[in-house]
Structure formats: structure tokens, C-alpha cells
Design a protein around this motif. Structure first.
Motif, short mmCIF file in Angstrom:
data_model
loop_
_atom_site.label_atom_id
_atom_site.label_comp_id
_atom_site.label_asym_id
_atom_site.label_seq_id
_atom_site.Cartn_x
_atom_site.Cartn_y
_atom_site.Cartn_z
N PRO A 79 0.81 -1.22 0.00
CA PRO A 79 0.00 0.00 0.00
C PRO A 79 0.85 1.27 0.00
O PRO A 79 0.39 2.32 -0.45
N HIS A 102 -11.28 1.52 -10.16
CA HIS A 102 -11.07 0.20 -9.54
C HIS A 102 -9.82 0.22 -8.66
O HIS A 102 -9.86 -0.24 -7.52
N VAL A 103 -8.73 0.73 -9.19
CA VAL A 103 -7.50 0.78 -8.38
C VAL A 103 -7.72 1.64 -7.15
O VAL A 103 -7.28 1.31 -6.05
N ALA A 105 -10.40 1.98 -5.52
CA ALA A 105 -11.24 1.24 -4.57
C ALA A 105 -10.43 0.24 -3.75
O ALA A 105 -10.91 -0.26 -2.74
N LEU A 106 -9.21 -0.05 -4.18
CA LEU A 106 -8.38 -1.00 -3.44
C LEU A 106 -7.58 -0.28 -2.34
O LEU A 106 -6.88 -0.93 -1.57
N HIS A 107 -7.69 1.04 -2.28
CA HIS A 107 -6.93 1.82 -1.29
C HIS A 107 -7.86 2.46 -0.27
O HIS A 107 -9.03 2.72 -0.57
N ALA A 108 -7.27 2.75 0.89
CA ALA A 108 -8.08 3.29 1.98
C ALA A 108 -8.40 4.77 1.79
O ALA A 108 -9.49 5.22 2.11
N HIS A 109 -7.43 5.53 1.29
CA HIS A 109 -7.62 6.98 1.18
C HIS A 109 -7.23 7.46 -0.20
O HIS A 109 -6.28 8.23 -0.36
N LEU A 111 -6.91 9.36 -3.81
CA LEU A 111 -7.09 10.74 -4.27
C LEU A 111 -8.43 10.86 -4.96
O LEU A 111 -8.95 9.87 -5.50
N GLY A 149 -3.44 5.85 -5.04
CA GLY A 149 -3.52 5.32 -3.67
C GLY A 149 -2.75 6.12 -2.63
O GLY A 149 -2.61 5.69 -1.50
N ARG A 150 -2.24 7.29 -3.03
CA ARG A 150 -1.46 8.17 -2.14
C ARG A 150 -0.24 7.49 -1.55
O ARG A 150 -0.08 7.42 -0.32
#
Ligand SMILES: Nc1ncnc2c1ncn2[C@@H]1O[C@H](COP(=O)(O)OP(=O)(O)O)[C@@H](O)[C@H]1O
Ligand SMILES: [Mg+2]
Lengths: 318, 266
Positions: A79, A102-103, A105-109, A111, A149-150
């Protein structure tokens, strides 16, 4: 204890069968920097980057990313690291923005998508299936996917290959902005201009090794301030570089580029230029162009390896 | 120079790092919904998933009626629908999955997702989720057509059919993934379609094994026949057929171990 470097590669060796792709490569990436790995095709850039990304286990040497082992600690690292592959990385039928969403949506925060779509000019092709995107659009989407995904650390493999110059510039702006906000970026490129304009630190690689490292300024100043480029109308006769070197004296260096061109580096100035010009007369070659300019990374690469960085793309045309 | 350029862009913390994986369930949901949409968007896949089973059902029922073919004494639509459902399960769990995954591998999608926070287990669950949604669509369409043709399944059998279909899905998915993870995408496409056609013709999936005469005993070992047998036993007689389920379980174990051992992500 100071934080470890963002990336630390020591004596990395990677082989594919009989091919040695990476041959004892060592480099460091300081946190918060933009670091370029610059080298021609086949130099081992992608293999090195993918080893840092945890795709491959080092066959020799060690790799540390954010102080962790990219293979063993892969889950913890994933991550925190944004990855842009050299090509592909999406379903062929997926729409550009759909893939980005989609990508995200796989991350918590993630952009905000709108921001990236706007900044990377993806609105024009947001509903276009991936397989119908132009090369440059695929690159921009790939970069957006790496950034969304920051991450703390970005690995981008030839991010601007296939982009037109204007888009390349907006991409550089985005990478600078990311740096300003604290993101470390490692990018590979075979565009010397990209490394020179964007990177704080450049590692020049050839045949799987680092041949020179430093800031663009330090690398280009290291061999004198200026470069003289000579391009001739007919191929040089045998012995031309040696003859010119003899005419110029030991302080300068004469580097053949190809049969039509060569480069002179070292303490080159206007008087050196006139020596070269006189030599052309004496030696019987007709200059197509004879120019003096600032030294570039291309020249440094040529000096270190005897080869040009991107045959047919920069070379003597510059 | 770099310094000045940086100052000019005037970044304001928009991109400040804030890494983190989404919750596992959210990742799986996103993956499953993506897989489903892509499966349903693809025309050829839809043909294999829905159109061919419906044609097989309608064609089979009409032909059996015209030609007076005896299907173990049962009404043609009752005899054929379980096999057509088995065909539908097989087409999605094996053919569609193998082809889709083969091209995901070829286009570097699997590699790219490998660098995302989605673990492999989540990717697999997402794929299974996508499969199940597509299969649900298939069952609804095939079931509706069958009912219109006068299908009267055993009510308990409808429940029993669910674990049979799931086991069949597991068996075919393992084999499909093995194919996709070892061959090139084009080869996967060709082999997956070829195997599908061979099993459709000779795998005792739509037609009961009794129609194949002497080959019947050997055919019982094929996953296609086993799934067909299991669904026929459930939907025609309301029973769980143990032997076909054992055969499917063995294929599922074999497929899973082959896929986990030989699947190459790039
Ligand atoms: N999957 C592979 N199989 C065999 N050889 C490879 C593979 N990937 C790269 N190579 C070889 O390794 C060398 C380095 O390749 P690569 O890391 O892709 O370099 P770069 O990214 O600098 O162009 C090249 O000679 C290339 O042909
Ligand atoms: Mg490369």
C-alpha cells in the motif's frame, strides 16, 4: 536513528538464463527526492525496478525499500508504494476511468478521481476501452493508477514514453508537485532531458551497472562546462578522432558518436572551437554543423560508455 | 532550475502520502463487480454463457419431441434442463474464466494487481464472485426458458443442485486457471474453446450417459459427466448422487493443486 533511504540497492545481480540483466548494480534513493535511473534500452532498468517492487527475488546482492525487504515484507510495503509498469496493466476492455476507479477502490484513502482525471487529461478518453487508448493515454492512465492510492514512494518505469512534449511537461509538473507534497519518486528513463530537467539525482546505468551518479549539475560539470559537437557531411576517414585529439591536446577528450559525428568535452571554449574548425580544413572534412553548448547527460553517458543513450533519438541531432 | 519549477507549481498538500489498503471485503467486492461487468460486457463470452445453453435446451427439447428420442423415460425438458445447466456452469467456470484470465495475464493486469493492496486470495475470491453472479444470470435465463417449455424440477432437488453446481464450479475453475496460468493467451483461448466443444459433444454433460452406450462407464470419470449426473440426480429425482460428487471433488482437488503449483502470473 535517521530514517533509512527510500531505496537501497547493493550489488544487485539478476539473470535471465544466460543473459545477465543486472550486473552488480548499487544505488540509493534519498527520501523526498526524484531520482532518475537513466540508461539505454536493455540496460537493466526495468529489471532493477521490478526487483525493488518485489516481483523478483535478488539473485545476488540486497534490496531494501523503506527499510524493508520487498519480497519478504511485500504485504506491508504494497500500500505504501505506487507502481507504474513499463506497459500494460489493465484489462483490454476496461474503460480508462473505470480502471482508475477500480485501483482507487483498493486503497483506503484514494485521491479524488476528478483531480487526477483533470490533471492527466484523461477526461477526453474516460470512457474509451483500454485497448483503444493511444500509447500516451495508456501511459497517463498508468501514472494515475500509480498515484491514486497516495503512496509514499513511486516507482515509475519510463513514465513519459510515447507522450507528446506538451503532455510530457504536465507529467513532469505533476511529479514535481508530488515531490513537493512529500512523495519520493524513482523513475527510469532513456530521455536524457527528462532526467536532467526533473531529477535531483541521476544514476546512469549501462549493461546492468551504474556508470555514474550525481545531480545533473554535478555530472555535467564534472567533465568541464561545455561540449563541442561536430557533424560532418561524409563519414569520417579512419583515424579522425585520434587526429583531432592530437590537435587539441591532452586536456580535452574526443568522443566518437557515430561515423558522421563526434563530441569534444573538457575545458572547451571559443578557442577550442577554432582549433576544431581549423582541423576540419586540414583533415579535409566538411562540417555540416559545428556547435558549442552546455554539456548534457547524453555527453556524460557517451564519455562513460562510448555509446549514445538513445540511438536515433538524440545523438548528433541535438 | 528544478527548485524554481517546484516553487512555481505551488503544491498544497493535495498529494501528501496517506497510504493504506481498503478493507478486505471492500477490495473483494470491487474486484468481483469488475469481473462481473467485464464478463457480461464481452459479446463472445455472453454467447457461450447464455445463448448456446438456451439453443441447446430448445433444440434438444424440439428434436427429442420430433424424433421420439427416449431420455430414460423422462419428459425431454425435465431430462435435458439439468444437463443444460451443467453446460452453463462449465462454460463460465472453465471456458470464460480461462480465456479471461489468460488475457489478464497477457496484458499485465495480474502483474499490476500484484502491486496493488489486493492479495491473491482477494483476487481469487473476486473472480469466484464474478463467476457466481454470471452463473446466477445463466440459471435465471435457462430456468425461465425451461419453465416456459414445461420444466417441472423436483422442489428439493433445486436445493440439492446448489452444492452440486458449486462443486462443479470449483472443479472447472481449477482446471481453467491451470490452463490460463501456463499457456499463452491465444493457446488458452483455443484449448478452452476446444475442450468445451469436445465435452459438449462427447462429455455426457447435456445428454445423460446412457445415450453414449458402451462408453458410459468411462465417461463417468469426466468432470462434465459428473456434473451432469449430479444435477440430473438432484433435479430429476431429488437425490444427491454420491459418486459424481466424489468425482467432482477429486477434479476440484486436482485443479486447485495444479493451479497453485503451475500458475505463472506473468
Ligand atoms: N523476461 C525476460 N527474459 C529474458 N530476458 C530478459 C527478460 N526481461 C529482460 N531481459 C533482458 O535483460 C536485459 C535488461 O532488460 P530490462 O531490465 O528490461 O532493461 P531496460 O528496462 O533498461 O530496457 C535485456 O538484455 C533484456 O533483453
Ligand atoms: Mg525497461
Amino acid at each position: 536513528m535517521p530514517a533509512p533511504p527510500a531505496v537501497q540497492v547493493s550489488d544487485l545481480v539478476m539473470r535471465y538464463g544466460a543473459t545477465t540483466a543486472v550486473d552488480g548494480l548499487s544505488l540509493e534513493v534519498a527520501r523526498g527526492s526524484i531520482t532518475a535511473v537513466l540508461g539505454p534500452n536493455g540496460a537493466g532498468k526495468t529489471t532493477t525496478l521490478e526487483t525493488c517492487e518485489g516481483y523478483r527475488r535478488p539473485q545476488g546482492g540486497t534490496v531494501r525499500v523503506l527499510g524493508l525487504d520487498p519480497v519478504r515484507d511485500r504485504r506491508a510495503l504494497l500500500p505504501r508504494v505506487g507502481v507504474m509498469l513499463q506497459g500494460g496493466g489493465a484489462w483490454s476492455g476496461v474503460r480508462a476511468v473505470e480502471m482508475l476507479r477500480h485501483v482507487a477502490a483498493l486503497h483506503a484513502h484514494p485521491l479524488p478521481l476528478d483531480l487526477l482525471v483533470e490533471r492527466l487529461g484523461l477526461a477526453e478518453c474516460g470512457r474509451t476501452p483500454y485497448r483503444r487508448l493511444s500509447g500516451g493515454q495508456q501511459q497517463r492512465l498508468g501514472l494515475a493508477m500509480a498515484v491514486v492510492g497516495r503512496p509514499e514512494l513511486l516507482f515509475v518505469d519510463e513514465p513519459t514514453a510515447g507522450m507528446d512534449p506538451a503532455v510530457r511537461r504536465t507529467t513532469w509538473d505533476l511529479l514535481r508537485e508530488l515531490q513537493h507534497d512529500g512523495v519520493t519518486t524513482v523513475l527510469t528513463t532513456h530521455y536524457m532531458e527528462e532526467a536532467e530537467r526533473l531529477a535531483d539525482l541521476v544514476h546512469l546505468v549501462d549493461h546492468g551497472r551504474v556508470v555514474a551518479s550525481g545531480s545533473p549539475l554535478a555530472l555535467t560539470r564534472g567533465r568541464g562546462d561545455a561540449t563541442i559537437r561536430l557533424v560532418v557531411t561524409e563519414p569520417f576517414p579512419a583515424g579522425a578522432p585520434q587526429s583531432l585529439a592530437a590537435a587539441l591536446g591532452a586536456a580535452t577528450e574526443v568522443l566518437p558518436v557515430d561515423e558522421y559525428s563526434l563530441v569534444v568535452t573538457g575545458p572547451a571554449d571559443a578557442s577550442t572551437l577554432s582549433v576544431v574548425s581549423a582541423w576540419c580544413e586540414d583533415f579535409g572534412v566538411v562540417p555540416e554543423s559545428l556547435t558549442m553548448g552546455r554539456m548534457t547527460l547524453e555527453d556524460v553517458f557517451l564519455a562513460e560508455t562510448g555509446r549514445t543513450l538513445a540511438p536515433g533519438e538524440g545523438g548528433h541531432a541535438a | 532550475m528544478t527548485q524554481q519549477d517546484t516553487a512555481r507549481t505551488g503544491a498544497d498538500g493535495t498529494f501528501a502520502p496517506r497510504p493504506g489498503a481498503a478493507p478486505y471485503a471492500a477490495m473483494v467486492r470491487a474486484q468481483a463487480s469488475m469481473e462481473t461487468r467485464l464478463l457480461l460486457r464481452n459479446g463472445e463470452q455472453l454467447l457461450i454463457a447464455v445463448v448456446i445453453p438456451v439453443i441447446a435446451l430448445v433444440g434438444g427439447v424440439v428434436a427429442a419431441g420430433r424424433l421420439g428420442i427416449d431420455l430414460d423415460g423422462a419428459d425431454p425438458v425435465d431430462a435435458l434442463t439439468p444437463g443444460v445447466l451443467a453446460l452453463a456452469v462449465m462454460s463460465t467456470a472453465f471456458t470464460s474464466l480461462a480465456i479471461a484470465t489468460g488475457f489478464e495475464r497477457r496484458y499485465g493486469l495480474l502483474k499490476r494487481l500484484g502491486a496493488s493492496p489486493l492479495p491473491r486470495s482477494g483476487l481469487l475470491l473476486g473472480k469466484v464472485g464474478g463467476l457466481l453472479v454470471v452463473q446466477a444470470v445463466q440459471v435465471v435465463v435457462v430456468g425461465a426458458v425451461a419453465l416456459a417449455l414445461g420444466w417441472s424440477p423436483d422442489p428439493l432437488g433445486l436445493l440439492l443442485a446448489v452444492p452440486c453446481a458449486l462443486l462443479g464450479t470449483a472443479a472447472f475453475a481449477g482446471l481453467g486457471l491451470t490452463l490460463a496460468g501456463t499457456l499463452r493467451a491465444e493457446a488458452t483461448l483455443a484449448v478452452a474453446n476446444l475442450v468445451y466443444l469436445l465435452l459438449l459433444a462427447g462429455g455426457a454433460v447435456v445428454l445423460p450417459r446412457s445415450s453414449y452406450g458402451a462408453a458410459s462407464e468411462v465417461l463417468a470419470l469426466l468432470p462434465s459427466a459428473a456434473l451432469g449426473d449430479a444435477l440430473r440426480a438432484a433435479l430429476l429425482d431429488g437425490t444427491l448422487a454420491v459418486l459424481p460428487l466424489v468425482v467432482l471433488a477429486v477434479w476440484a482437488a486436482l485443479g486447485a493443486s495444479l493451479a497453485s503449483r503451475f500458475f505463472r502470473w506473468e
